[in-house]
Design a protein around this motif. Structure first.
Motif, PDB file in Angstrom:
ATOM      1  N   ASP B   6       0.608  -1.169  -0.094  1.00 24.84           N
ATOM      2  CA  ASP B   6      -0.163   0.063  -0.055  1.00 24.84           C
ATOM      3  C   ASP B   6       0.835   1.223   0.044  1.00 24.84           C
ATOM      4  O   ASP B   6       0.567   2.243  -0.390  1.00 24.84           O
ATOM      5  CB  ASP B   6      -1.014   0.032   1.207  1.00 24.84           C
ATOM      6  N   LEU B   7       1.875   1.111   0.494  1.00 25.92           N
ATOM      7  CA  LEU B   7       2.841   2.357   0.765  1.00 25.92           C
ATOM      8  C   LEU B   7       4.360   1.947   0.898  1.00 25.92           C
ATOM      9  O   LEU B   7       4.613   1.069   1.419  1.00 25.92           O
ATOM     10  CB  LEU B   7       2.315   3.199   1.884  1.00 25.92           C
ATOM     11  N   CYS B  52       3.448  -0.097  -5.839  1.00 31.36           N
ATOM     12  CA  CYS B  52       2.286   0.330  -4.716  1.00 31.36           C
ATOM     13  C   CYS B  52       2.072   1.832  -5.481  1.00 31.36           C
ATOM     14  O   CYS B  52       3.036   2.434  -6.080  1.00 31.36           O
ATOM     15  CB  CYS B  52       2.718   0.516  -3.474  1.00 31.36           C
ATOM     16  N   ASN B  53       0.841   2.231  -5.053  1.00 32.89           N
ATOM     17  CA  ASN B  53       0.426   3.613  -5.705  1.00 32.89           C
ATOM     18  C   ASN B  53       1.053   4.861  -4.783  1.00 32.89           C
ATOM     19  O   ASN B  53       1.501   5.903  -5.353  1.00 32.89           O
ATOM     20  CB  ASN B  53      -0.861   3.953  -5.443  1.00 32.89           C
ATOM     21  N   LYS B  54       1.681   4.612  -3.631  1.00 35.12           N
ATOM     22  CA  LYS B  54       2.141   5.642  -2.797  1.00 35.12           C
ATOM     23  C   LYS B  54       3.510   5.276  -2.529  1.00 35.12           C
ATOM     24  O   LYS B  54       3.958   4.240  -1.793  1.00 35.12           O
ATOM     25  CB  LYS B  54       1.217   5.800  -1.551  1.00 35.12           C
ATOM     26  N   ARG B  55       4.454   6.435  -2.626  1.00 37.52           N
ATOM     27  CA  ARG B  55       5.605   6.311  -1.783  1.00 37.52           C
ATOM     28  C   ARG B  55       5.868   7.865  -1.150  1.00 37.52           C
ATOM     29  O   ARG B  55       5.448   8.781  -1.700  1.00 37.52           O
ATOM     30  CB  ARG B  55       6.718   6.276  -2.978  1.00 37.52           C
ATOM     31  N   TYR B  56       6.774   7.497  -0.139  1.00 41.21           N
ATOM     32  CA  TYR B  56       6.641   8.640   0.722  1.00 41.21           C
ATOM     33  C   TYR B  56       8.352   9.007   0.834  1.00 41.21           C
ATOM     34  O   TYR B  56       9.018   8.142   1.354  1.00 41.21           O
ATOM     35  CB  TYR B  56       6.403   8.515   2.220  1.00 41.21           C
ATOM     36  N   TRP B 397       2.234   7.844  10.907  1.00 40.59           N
ATOM     37  CA  TRP B 397       1.408   6.896  10.126  1.00 40.59           C
ATOM     38  C   TRP B 397       0.656   6.257  11.300  1.00 40.59           C
ATOM     39  O   TRP B 397       1.535   5.480  12.091  1.00 40.59           O
ATOM     40  CB  TRP B 397       2.005   5.999   9.340  1.00 40.59           C
ATOM     41  N   ARG B 401      -1.848   4.334   7.857  1.00 44.33           N
ATOM     42  CA  ARG B 401      -2.191   5.708   7.222  1.00 44.33           C
ATOM     43  C   ARG B 401      -1.519   7.018   7.614  1.00 44.33           C
ATOM     44  O   ARG B 401      -1.791   6.919   8.765  1.00 44.33           O
ATOM     45  CB  ARG B 401      -3.915   5.651   7.243  1.00 44.33           C
ATOM     46  N   ILE B 402      -1.349   7.504   6.632  1.00 49.19           N
ATOM     47  CA  ILE B 402      -0.863   9.033   7.259  1.00 49.19           C
ATOM     48  C   ILE B 402      -1.863   9.902   7.881  1.00 49.19           C
ATOM     49  O   ILE B 402      -3.104   9.851   7.744  1.00 49.19           O
ATOM     50  CB  ILE B 402      -0.252   9.690   6.135  1.00 49.19           C
TER      51      ILE B 402
END
Lengths: 403, 403
Positions: B6-7, B52-56, B397, B401-402
């Protein structure tokens, strides 16, 4: 008759912190009119009429003056977390000093840091205070100890006010420690302070005040006397760190020069209090350093009280002995550790802190004064002192503007 | 091979707080993959590939597990600022108790308060902790002391998790004080706790643990024994406030019942430490109450260390003896007042705090564990302990989730 103003704050309970004979300077009026950044009038909502575009409903919350943190060293390079850890792992102060730690470590880091780096870390620390309702901060130099770095620190301190809704008052503290270049001849360093730095600070208007650290590990009373004399020659106010670790009679000396404040004063001899009374000097208590250094000698609060010396409270925010970026925590410590009442504490971060900086237009909710105001969602002003980290201002105005 | 998640949090330094033999459980890897609220993998950014769609981008900041505050009483009515002020003005505890103050004042206010009022003040306090990086809070009852109010408090505590990104663990603390209805027959109150309240709490699953205040001004060891036995009958864990003001051998008793923690323990006799070792009990230190009550007897830290007892740290957030809504302040106090190293303190609010609540999936950055994570803009984990109010998480998180 309808009068013009910029803003009316209605429906508030006002702890004005005026010395009006009421606890916390509480007023019966419930509205404040603001014009051109000043309090234009304090009035009963139903009695007078003001014309302005903005009205703010205070919902019966408490309005207080913004807090004034009258003693900080918040511009510095690096931090001393590493040393803190080493001490807790069992290293001694001497071992840490020998490996370049202690104040000299901060001096090195501050000399090396660019103005930009210093400013961005200082803004971060000042923000923590501002979030808690501080609208005025005093910032000292003293981690440069050479001409350029001391001036750099003072310039950086002044720039904080361009980024945050806060007034900055700057103090030159060259006599903070003897720099390594002068270790074998500290009197020459004092001469350098008097002949080179104080004139430059005065000419460039980089500070309104000169401070000293009068202590066996700092500067002797004779050395401090020279610094004070030079400051006075250049029409700068004086204040002093005195009697923090021992009684060198720094307070008496400071009083002789009409110092605006004497700070720390754990070891102040009550016999010297009348001299402070005479000179109108404010006693600034710094419970953060007392806590952080695990000190046991407390300042003579009962005697200060008995002699009606104005007592102020400040964070002393600095990297070595008080890395505490919270005026609210310090306010609690002033009660818990030093026994001040919540009312004394609140006077200590408002009207008395203003006096310690010779600011006549701050520290009270009063007609004609700066409209630096905070609104608190509490039932009583004592709640601001009773706990730690329980409250933030519901609203805040700096020079009359919401922020 | 590319794996789904997810992330991914990239480019971080990880203080995992695992017990991996490295200080702070530091890992060499720089990326964390998260899936379904859990840590799926910790890896070197260049080595494995996740889709995944999200990278931070963590920008080389430090990633730590969210903090766990394993001992609070943060649901309560009213506050005790008034009492605090009266004490500083010179009133004695007895005078304050006689006019209905002290714990009985909070009990009265909590009984009178609606669920809505209790919840909104509790959320405000919990928010202060959450802002500082806390992702799990233990909350005790104990200001109702009757069936309905105790259940109301526990329900309110659980509801906090619906409003804030935080897990709540609840503890029934009926044996906190003897309520006025039972003042002349405290044993009957203990019977009431065992026969009426514990069964109701267990049946309604309102708490996972039962706590007692074993002290001369609380409950005797014989009374606590009865409460523990009832808790065990209903398959609830036990923990205990012991040896805070005197040595009643509460810790030994708690160990006999395999308590998950003993809390306070300033007066713990080092001879009783092996019993805690045997029972796998965590020692929870509460420096806030030590500070606020101006205590001088410190817990036997050296002996706990020598015996490898896991030490946790908590705020003890409550209206009477620790109105301190700041885990970061408490962490600093644990070092300054009790001499814990910054590393011990950080273990104390992560893996050891999880153990004090019997939570096996929290308190570490580790594959398979809950993705409750905080990112800190610091150069070293010790900075989180060294100062007060200097830092806030740059990112956080909760369950992946952020927030």
């Amino acid at each position: 008759m309808t009068k013009q103003c910029d803003l009316v704050i209605d429906n508030v309970r006002i702890a004005s912190m005026q010395k009006n004979g009421k606890p916390y300077g509480i007023l019966t009026q419930s509205s404040v009119a603001i014009k051109n950044g000043k309090v234009l009038a304090i009035f009963d909502g139903s009695q007078e009429s003001y014309h302005c575009n903005k009205r703010y409903n205070g919902e019966n919350k408490w309005l207080l003056p913004g807090f004034i943190d009258c003693h900080t060293h918040l511009v510095y390079g690096g931090n001393r977390a590493n040393e803190f850890e080493q001490r807790l792992q069992g290293k001694t102060y001497t071992e840490i000093a020998q490996q370049g730690g202690g104040i000299q470590g901060t001096v090195n880091a501050t000399r090396e840091a660019s103005e930009h780096t210093l400013l961005s870390s200082a803004i971060k620390r000042a923000s923590r205070l501002v979030e808690e309702g501080v609208t005025c901060i005093e910032v000292k130099s003293g981690y440069g100890l050479d001409l350029d770095t001391e001036l750099k620190m003072l310039k950086v301190a002044k720039q904080i006010a361009e980024y945050l809704p806060v007034s900055i008052v700057t103090t030159y503290l060259g006599a903070h420690a003897v720099p390594k270049e002068y270790r074998s001849n500290p009197d020459d360093y004092v001469q350098f302070i008097c002949d080179r730095v104080i004139p430059a600070v005065a000419r460039q208007q980089l500070a309104s005040c000169v401070d000293v650290f009068c202590e066996s590990i700092g500067f002797s009373p004779a050395q401090c006397r020279k610094v004070f004399a030079a400051a006075k020659t250049h029409k700068l106010n004086v204040k002093a760190h005195v009697e923090q670790l021992s009684d060198l009679k720094g307070a008496k000396l400071a009083a002789e020069f009409a110092a605006i404040s004497v700070d720390h004063i754990e070891y102040l001899d009550p016999k010297d209090i009348p001299a402070l009374k005479q000179s109108g000097t404010v006693a600034v208590l710094l419970p953060g350093a007392f806590y952080y250094l695990s000190e046991t000698q407390k300042p003579p609060v009962a005697e200060l009280r008995a002699n009606k010396i104005p007592i102020a409270i400040a964070t002393d925010l600095n990297p070595g002995s008080s890395p505490i970026a919270s005026i609210l925590t310090i306010m609690n410590m002033a009660s818990v550790l030093f026994g001040l009442t919540p009312e004394e504490v609140l006077y200590g971060v408002t009207i008395h802190a203003a006096k310690a900086l010779e600011l006549s237009s701050k520290g009270q909710v009063k007609t004609g004064m700066d409209a630096d105001l905070c609104l608190w969602d509490i039932e009583h002003p004592a709640e601001l002192v009773y706990g730690i980290n329980q409250h933030r201002p519901s609203a805040k105005w700096f020079a009359g503007r919401i922020c």
